[in-house]
Design an enzyme around this catalytic site. Structure first.
Site, short mmCIF file in Angstrom:
data_model
loop_
_atom_site.label_atom_id
_atom_site.label_comp_id
_atom_site.label_asym_id
_atom_site.label_seq_id
_atom_site.Cartn_x
_atom_site.Cartn_y
_atom_site.Cartn_z
CD GLN A 7 -3.01 -0.98 0.26
OE1 GLN A 7 -3.09 -0.01 -0.49
NE2 GLN A 7 -3.86 -1.98 0.20
CE1 TYR A 36 -6.11 -14.67 -4.00
CE2 TYR A 36 -7.39 -15.09 -2.04
CZ TYR A 36 -7.18 -15.28 -3.38
OH TYR A 36 -8.03 -16.08 -4.10
CD GLU A 57 0.57 -13.56 -2.83
OE1 GLU A 57 0.28 -13.70 -4.03
OE2 GLU A 57 -0.10 -12.85 -2.06
CG ASP A 88 -5.75 -7.70 1.37
OD1 ASP A 88 -6.54 -7.21 0.55
OD2 ASP A 88 -4.77 -7.09 1.82
CB CYS A 115 -8.68 -3.25 -3.44
SG CYS A 115 -8.30 -4.59 -4.52
#
Length: 161
Positions: A7, A36, A57, A88, A115
């Site tokens: 981020q 994730y 991941e 996420d 998101c």
């Protein structure tokens, strides 16, 4: 690393991760899956307050960065079955087959960070159909002046009486 995701709005990210940490609830003596997990930021926030945190991941560069971050923070890599899940996913949400496997764990609490709210809405249909209910939901503006917003959603398993 240059090609791994992080981020860019660090102040907004603090709010996002604090909200997610609050929503996941008590993690003491709990195994948490961070799905994730990217470079492992959320996993590392939860690691000091959980029995174990397992980051999952698929992007190889992110996995390597997460391993390096874990080593720098004296964290081990372990495999377990989760008590809680932090999810996420990328902008497109979770693949339905993957989501079904995630829901098969039957965890009591699941925190979904989205998101793209429309992807969350689509995934919520399946999640709620598998016995979860939305407890809390909030938006975090990591991208001021744009239409984009991060959404943090706490889901809990409904008690069947």
């Amino acid at each position: 690393t240059p090609f791994s995701f992080f981020q860019t709005n660090s102040l907004g990210a603090e709010v996002l991760y604090e909200t997610a940490r609050e929503y996941i609830g008590d993690t003491n003596e709990k195994v948490v899956f961070d799905l994730y997990s990217g470079t492992g930021t959320i996993a590392q926030i939860l690691a000091p307050v959980a029995k174990k945190v397992v980051g999952v991941e698929i992007v190889e560069e992110a996995v390597e960065a997460a391993k390096e971050n874990a080593k720098l923070n004296n964290l081990d890599e372990l495999g377990e079955v989760p008590d809680r899940i932090m999810l996420d996913p990328p902008r497109d949400g979770v693949n339905p087959k993957a989501l079904m496997k995630i829901l098969n764990f039957g965890v009591e609490r699941l925190v979904y960070i989205a998101c793209k709210p429309t992807s969350l809405a689509r995934d919520l249909e399946m999640i709620q159909g598998r016995g979860y209910k939305v407890e809390k939901i909030s938006g975090v503006d990591l991208f001021p002046g744009t239409v984009h917003v991060e959404t943090v959603c706490l889901l809990s398993k409904k008690c069947l009486v």
